[in-house]
Design a protein around this motif. Structure first.
Motif, PDB file in Angstrom:
ATOM      1  N   PRO A   1       0.657  -1.184  -0.008  1.00 16.15           N
ATOM      2  CA  PRO A   1       0.155   0.128  -0.048  1.00 16.15           C
ATOM      3  C   PRO A   1       0.898   1.435  -0.007  1.00 16.15           C
ATOM      4  O   PRO A   1       0.250   2.220  -0.332  1.00 16.15           O
ATOM      5  N   ASP A   2       2.090   1.236   0.586  1.00 14.28           N
ATOM      6  CA  ASP A   2       2.780   2.277   0.703  1.00 14.28           C
ATOM      7  C   ASP A   2       4.246   1.883   0.669  1.00 14.28           C
ATOM      8  O   ASP A   2       4.616   0.989   1.441  1.00 14.28           O
ATOM      9  N   GLU A   3       5.250   2.525   0.095  1.00 14.69           N
ATOM     10  CA  GLU A   3       6.641   2.293   0.031  1.00 14.69           C
ATOM     11  C   GLU A   3       7.426   3.526   0.155  1.00 14.69           C
ATOM     12  O   GLU A   3       7.106   4.723  -0.345  1.00 14.69           O
ATOM     13  N   THR A   4       8.739   3.327   0.853  1.00 14.53           N
ATOM     14  CA  THR A   4       9.605   4.342   1.025  1.00 14.53           C
ATOM     15  C   THR A   4      11.110   3.818   0.818  1.00 14.53           C
ATOM     16  O   THR A   4      11.109   2.819   1.536  1.00 14.53           O
TER      17      THR A   4
ATOM     18  N   PRO B   1       2.668   1.615   9.319  1.00 13.77           N
ATOM     19  CA  PRO B   1       2.416   2.273  10.440  1.00 13.77           C
ATOM     20  C   PRO B   1       3.081   2.366  11.575  1.00 13.77           C
ATOM     21  O   PRO B   1       3.158   0.961  11.949  1.00 13.77           O
ATOM     22  N   ALA B   2       3.384   3.287  12.326  1.00 12.72           N
ATOM     23  CA  ALA B   2       4.079   3.459  13.668  1.00 12.72           C
ATOM     24  C   ALA B   2       3.191   2.684  14.694  1.00 12.72           C
ATOM     25  O   ALA B   2       2.017   2.817  14.588  1.00 12.72           O
ATOM     26  N   ILE B   3       3.818   1.599  15.481  1.00 13.46           N
ATOM     27  CA  ILE B   3       2.930   0.887  16.391  1.00 13.46           C
ATOM     28  C   ILE B   3       3.171   1.017  17.964  1.00 13.46           C
ATOM     29  O   ILE B   3       2.549   1.089  18.579  1.00 13.46           O
ATOM     30  N   LEU B   4       4.270   2.037  18.083  1.00 13.16           N
ATOM     31  CA  LEU B   4       4.674   2.368  19.623  1.00 13.16           C
ATOM     32  C   LEU B   4       3.990   3.642  19.901  1.00 13.16           C
ATOM     33  O   LEU B   4       3.935   4.510  19.116  1.00 13.16           O
TER      34      LEU B   4
ATOM     35  N   GLU C   1       6.253   9.199  12.181  1.00  6.51           N
ATOM     36  CA  GLU C   1       6.944   8.911  11.029  1.00  6.51           C
ATOM     37  C   GLU C   1       8.280   9.686  10.885  1.00  6.51           C
ATOM     38  O   GLU C   1       8.603  10.857  11.136  1.00  6.51           O
ATOM     39  N   ALA C   2       9.129   8.953  10.298  1.00  6.06           N
ATOM     40  CA  ALA C   2      10.629   9.515  10.402  1.00  6.06           C
ATOM     41  C   ALA C   2      10.723  10.448   8.872  1.00  6.06           C
ATOM     42  O   ALA C   2      10.269  10.085   7.901  1.00  6.06           O
TER      43      ALA C   2
END
Length: 102
Positions: free
Chosen positions: A83-86, A93-96, A101-102
């Motif tokens: 769904p998304d790439e970088t 998504p961040a879970i903590l 996001e960086a």
């Protein structure tokens, strides 16, 4: 040594793992975990003096193959499905808590 696990501890660990349980599920998991801990406590009472550690129950030996990537050319096809790439990586998504996001 009688170790006990409270419902609050189970709820806290579930929260850390981002899990949500109903009161009924929380009670069931607390009971199951308490049974496991009680069993471990009971096993700790067994005198194992002179008993050699068991690392494997069989004489089988794992024969590992050399680790070689043979599907490296499929990376683009995989990334197209994400769904998304970088930076050629799948972005999730961040879970903590407090994770941005960086």
């Amino acid at each position: 040594m009688a170790t006990s696990i409270s419902k609050e501890e189970v709820a806290h660990v579930a929260d850390l793992a981002k899990l949500t349980f109903s009161e009924e599920e929380l009670s069931a998991f607390t009971s199951q975990l308490q049974d496991i801990v009680s069993l471990v406590d009971k096993m700790a009472e067994v005198d194992t003096t002179g008993v050699a550690p068991t690392y494997s129950v069989t004489q089988n030996v794992n024969h590992l193959r050399e680790d070689q990537a043979d599907n490296w050319h499929e990376k683009r096809a995989l990334l197209k499905q994400a769904p998304d790439e970088t930076a050629d990586l799948i972005k999730v998504p961040a879970i903590l808590q407090g994770g941005e996001e960086a």
